[in-house]
Motif scaffolding. Structure first.
Motif, short mmCIF file in Angstrom:
data_model
loop_
_atom_site.label_atom_id
_atom_site.label_comp_id
_atom_site.label_asym_id
_atom_site.label_seq_id
_atom_site.Cartn_x
_atom_site.Cartn_y
_atom_site.Cartn_z
N PRO A 63 0.83 -1.21 0.00
CA PRO A 63 0.00 0.00 0.00
C PRO A 63 0.86 1.25 0.00
CG PRO A 63 -0.79 -1.57 1.62
CD PRO A 63 0.50 -2.11 1.09
N PHE A 64 0.49 2.20 -0.78
CA PHE A 64 1.28 3.40 -1.01
C PHE A 64 0.41 4.60 -0.68
CE2 PHE A 64 4.72 5.60 -2.89
CZ PHE A 64 4.20 6.66 -3.62
N HIS A 65 0.91 5.49 0.14
CA HIS A 65 0.15 6.68 0.52
C HIS A 65 0.83 7.92 -0.03
CE1 HIS A 65 -2.28 4.15 2.97
NE2 HIS A 65 -1.41 4.00 3.94
N THR A 66 0.02 8.90 -0.39
CA THR A 66 0.58 10.17 -0.86
C THR A 66 1.07 10.97 0.33
OG1 THR A 66 -1.55 11.26 -0.73
CG2 THR A 66 -0.96 10.29 -2.84
N PRO A 67 2.18 11.66 0.18
CA PRO A 67 2.64 12.49 1.29
C PRO A 67 1.69 13.66 1.49
CG PRO A 67 4.02 12.81 -0.64
CD PRO A 67 3.04 11.74 -0.98
N GLY A 68 1.45 13.99 2.72
CA GLY A 68 0.56 15.10 3.02
C GLY A 68 1.25 16.08 3.94
N ALA A 69 0.50 17.02 4.43
CA ALA A 69 1.05 17.99 5.37
C ALA A 69 1.37 17.28 6.68
CB ALA A 69 0.04 19.10 5.60
N PRO A 76 -4.79 7.40 0.79
CA PRO A 76 -4.32 6.27 -0.03
C PRO A 76 -4.30 6.64 -1.51
CG PRO A 76 -6.02 5.58 1.50
CD PRO A 76 -5.96 7.07 1.57
N ILE A 77 -3.29 6.18 -2.20
CA ILE A 77 -3.13 6.53 -3.61
C ILE A 77 -4.27 5.97 -4.46
CG2 ILE A 77 -1.68 4.59 -4.28
CD1 ILE A 77 -0.07 6.66 -5.94
N ASP A 79 -7.30 6.09 -3.88
CA ASP A 79 -8.45 7.00 -3.85
C ASP A 79 -8.26 8.22 -4.76
OD1 ASP A 79 -9.51 5.26 -2.04
OD2 ASP A 79 -9.11 6.53 -0.29
N LEU A 80 -7.08 8.39 -5.34
CA LEU A 80 -6.81 9.53 -6.20
C LEU A 80 -7.23 9.23 -7.63
CD1 LEU A 80 -3.23 10.46 -4.95
CD2 LEU A 80 -5.35 11.64 -4.40
N PRO A 81 -7.47 10.27 -8.43
CA PRO A 81 -7.73 10.03 -9.86
C PRO A 81 -6.49 9.46 -10.54
CG PRO A 81 -8.21 12.32 -9.24
CD PRO A 81 -7.61 11.65 -8.06
N MET A 82 -6.68 8.81 -11.68
CA MET A 82 -5.59 8.13 -12.38
C MET A 82 -4.44 9.08 -12.70
SD MET A 82 -4.26 5.43 -13.60
CE MET A 82 -5.39 4.15 -14.01
N ARG A 83 -4.74 10.28 -13.19
CA ARG A 83 -3.70 11.24 -13.55
C ARG A 83 -2.86 11.61 -12.32
NH1 ARG A 83 -2.97 15.36 -17.74
NH2 ARG A 83 -4.74 14.39 -18.78
N GLU A 84 -3.53 11.77 -11.19
CA GLU A 84 -2.83 12.12 -9.95
C GLU A 84 -1.98 10.94 -9.46
OE1 GLU A 84 -1.74 15.08 -7.43
OE2 GLU A 84 -3.17 15.28 -9.06
N GLN A 85 -2.51 9.73 -9.61
CA GLN A 85 -1.75 8.54 -9.25
C GLN A 85 -0.46 8.46 -10.06
OE1 GLN A 85 -3.96 4.88 -9.45
NE2 GLN A 85 -5.69 5.71 -8.30
#
Length: 174
Positions: A63-69, A76-77, A79-85
């Motif tokens: 599982p890969f998570h996007t860095p946040g503040a 979770p990645i 849950d992002l749109p394909m372009r953002e992934q």
């Protein structure tokens, strides 16, 4: 390169002249410690970039998570749109590949420079040069970990250098 199979000469039709000043300059650069170190560093950087890209592509099985503040819950990645992934994945791949490339370049530059210096000092070309250079390189790279890490880095790099040198110096079966 002048005598290719079938009697074909060089592609430009010109022959290789070892007395050409340009060829002499290239040979002198390749025989100098600075030239060998620079070439090893650049080639190590390139190889590290390719190796890093390969290793990063294999690390997306967890599982890969996007860095946040700081303090925010990571999203979770999936849950992002394909372009953002893709954007997050390629950005991570580039950063990690660049990091691996820098490390491989540093190791190649250090090892070849130290080995060339030892070879020049000893005036011999044997396995001991690579073992000593491996020990010094491993120790220098592990210096921030304390004396135990320096000893371990020295032993590991020396053993690896010895194994590779012995394997490369074996007579070839043709």
């Amino acid at each position: 390169m002048n005598n290719l199979p079938g009697g074909i000469g060089s592609p430009s039709g010109r022959t290789y002249d070892p007395n050409d000043p340009n060829i002499k300059a290239m040979n002198a650069m390749m025989e100098s410690c600075f030239g060998k170190s620079a070439i090893s560093g650049v080639m190590g950087f390139g190889m590290g970039g390719l190796f890093g890209m390969f290793m990063v592509s294999m690390s997306y099985d967890t599982p890969f998570h996007t860095p946040g503040a700081p303090g925010a819950t990571p999203k979770p990645i999936a849950d992002l749109p394909m372009r953002e992934q893709l954007k997050v994945g390629f950005k991570d791949m580039g950063a990690r590949s660049y990091s691996t490339a820098k490390n491989f370049g540093k190791v190649g530059l250090m090892f070849s420079g130290i080995e060339c210096g030892i070879e020049g000092f000893r005036a011999k070309n044997d396995v001991a040069n690579g073992v000593a250079a491996g020990c010094l390189t491993g120790g220098i790279l592990a210096r921030s970990g304390g004396p135990t890490a320096v000893a371990g880095g020295c032993a590991a790099f020396a053993a690896f250098s010895a194994a590779i040198d012995i394997w490369l110096r074996q007579p070839k079966d043709e």
